[in-house]
Design an enzyme around this catalytic site. Structure first.
Site, PDB file in Angstrom:
ATOM      1  N   SER A  40       0.803  -1.227   0.000  1.00 28.67           N
ATOM      2  CA  SER A  40       0.000   0.000   0.000  1.00 28.67           C
ATOM      3  C   SER A  40       0.837   1.279   0.000  1.00 28.67           C
ATOM      4  O   SER A  40       0.320   2.338  -0.338  1.00 28.67           O
ATOM      5  CB  SER A  40      -0.964   0.017   1.182  1.00 28.67           C
ATOM      6  OG  SER A  40      -0.276   0.274   2.382  1.00 28.67           O
ATOM      7  N   LYS A  79       0.787   4.448   6.850  1.00 31.48           N
ATOM      8  CA  LYS A  79       0.068   5.313   5.915  1.00 31.48           C
ATOM      9  C   LYS A  79       0.662   6.718   5.967  1.00 31.48           C
ATOM     10  O   LYS A  79       1.382   7.076   6.878  1.00 31.48           O
ATOM     11  CB  LYS A  79      -1.432   5.400   6.272  1.00 31.48           C
ATOM     12  CG  LYS A  79      -2.150   4.072   6.291  1.00 31.48           C
ATOM     13  CD  LYS A  79      -2.242   3.441   4.920  1.00 31.48           C
ATOM     14  CE  LYS A  79      -2.825   2.045   5.018  1.00 31.48           C
ATOM     15  NZ  LYS A  79      -2.605   1.268   3.831  1.00 31.48           N
TER      16      LYS A  79
END
Length: 179
Positions: A40, A79
């Site tokens: 990701s 993230k």
């Protein structure tokens, strides 16, 4: 000679206990290694890379663009912070607008080129979304393969942020600062 040996062993034992205590406190409250799992955050971070995380700034304000480790219910996530508390976010045609101002995302350039080549957008349109007080909006750099604030994680509480990624330390050949 035996009394000196016992005394030396006690001294070494005491030093070892102190060293382990310092290491435990440092790892628990200040710095820790984390392993990136998944794709990701590619190409910024890669699967199985190990990052050094600064936990010391947990009570400080985080900034847009910081890469953070987030404590999830079953696993941790890595993230990038996109939206700060109180900001209005809009994504339109792969352009990020924060409070109606275009926000540059240079870390996406490689992924954007691939998306354009395939004739698609990297990030689907959304918004306007207003980030609640004391929460953050996060996304992975590999927007097509990221579970983040758009699709599962929701807004991230400040208390759920473990710390900020500082640098990749393993594999050694990939040692670098995280930006």
């Amino acid at each position: 000679m035996e009394p000196k040996t016992k005394k030396e062993l006690k001294s070494w034992g005491k030093a070892l206990i102190i060293a382990l205590g310092i290491a435990f406190v440092t790892r628990t409250f200040f710095f820790a290694p984390y392993t990136v799992k998944g794709e990701s955050m590619e190409p910024t971070l890669h699967d199985q890379e190990k990052v050094f995380v600064n936990k010391f700034n947990v009570n400080d304000r985080y900034h847009r663009g910081d890469i953070v480790i987030i404590k999830g219910k079953e696993k941790n996530y890595v993230k990038r912070i996109i939206g700060l508390p109180g900001e209005k976010i809009v994504m339109e045609n792969d352009k990020l607008f924060i409070d109606e101002v275009l926000c540059k995302e240079p870390y996406l350039s490689q992924n954007l080129k691939l998306a354009v080549k395939e004739g698609s957008n990297l990030t689907g349109d959304f918004g306007p979304i207003t980030v609640p007080h004391n929460k953050y909006f996060v996304m992975g750099d590999n927007r097509l393969k990221s579970e983040d604030s758009r699709n599962g994680l929701g807004f991230i509480r400040k208390q759920s942020i473990i710390g900020k990624s500082e640098f990749v330390f393993f594999p050694f050949s990939h040692f670098r600062n995280v930006e």
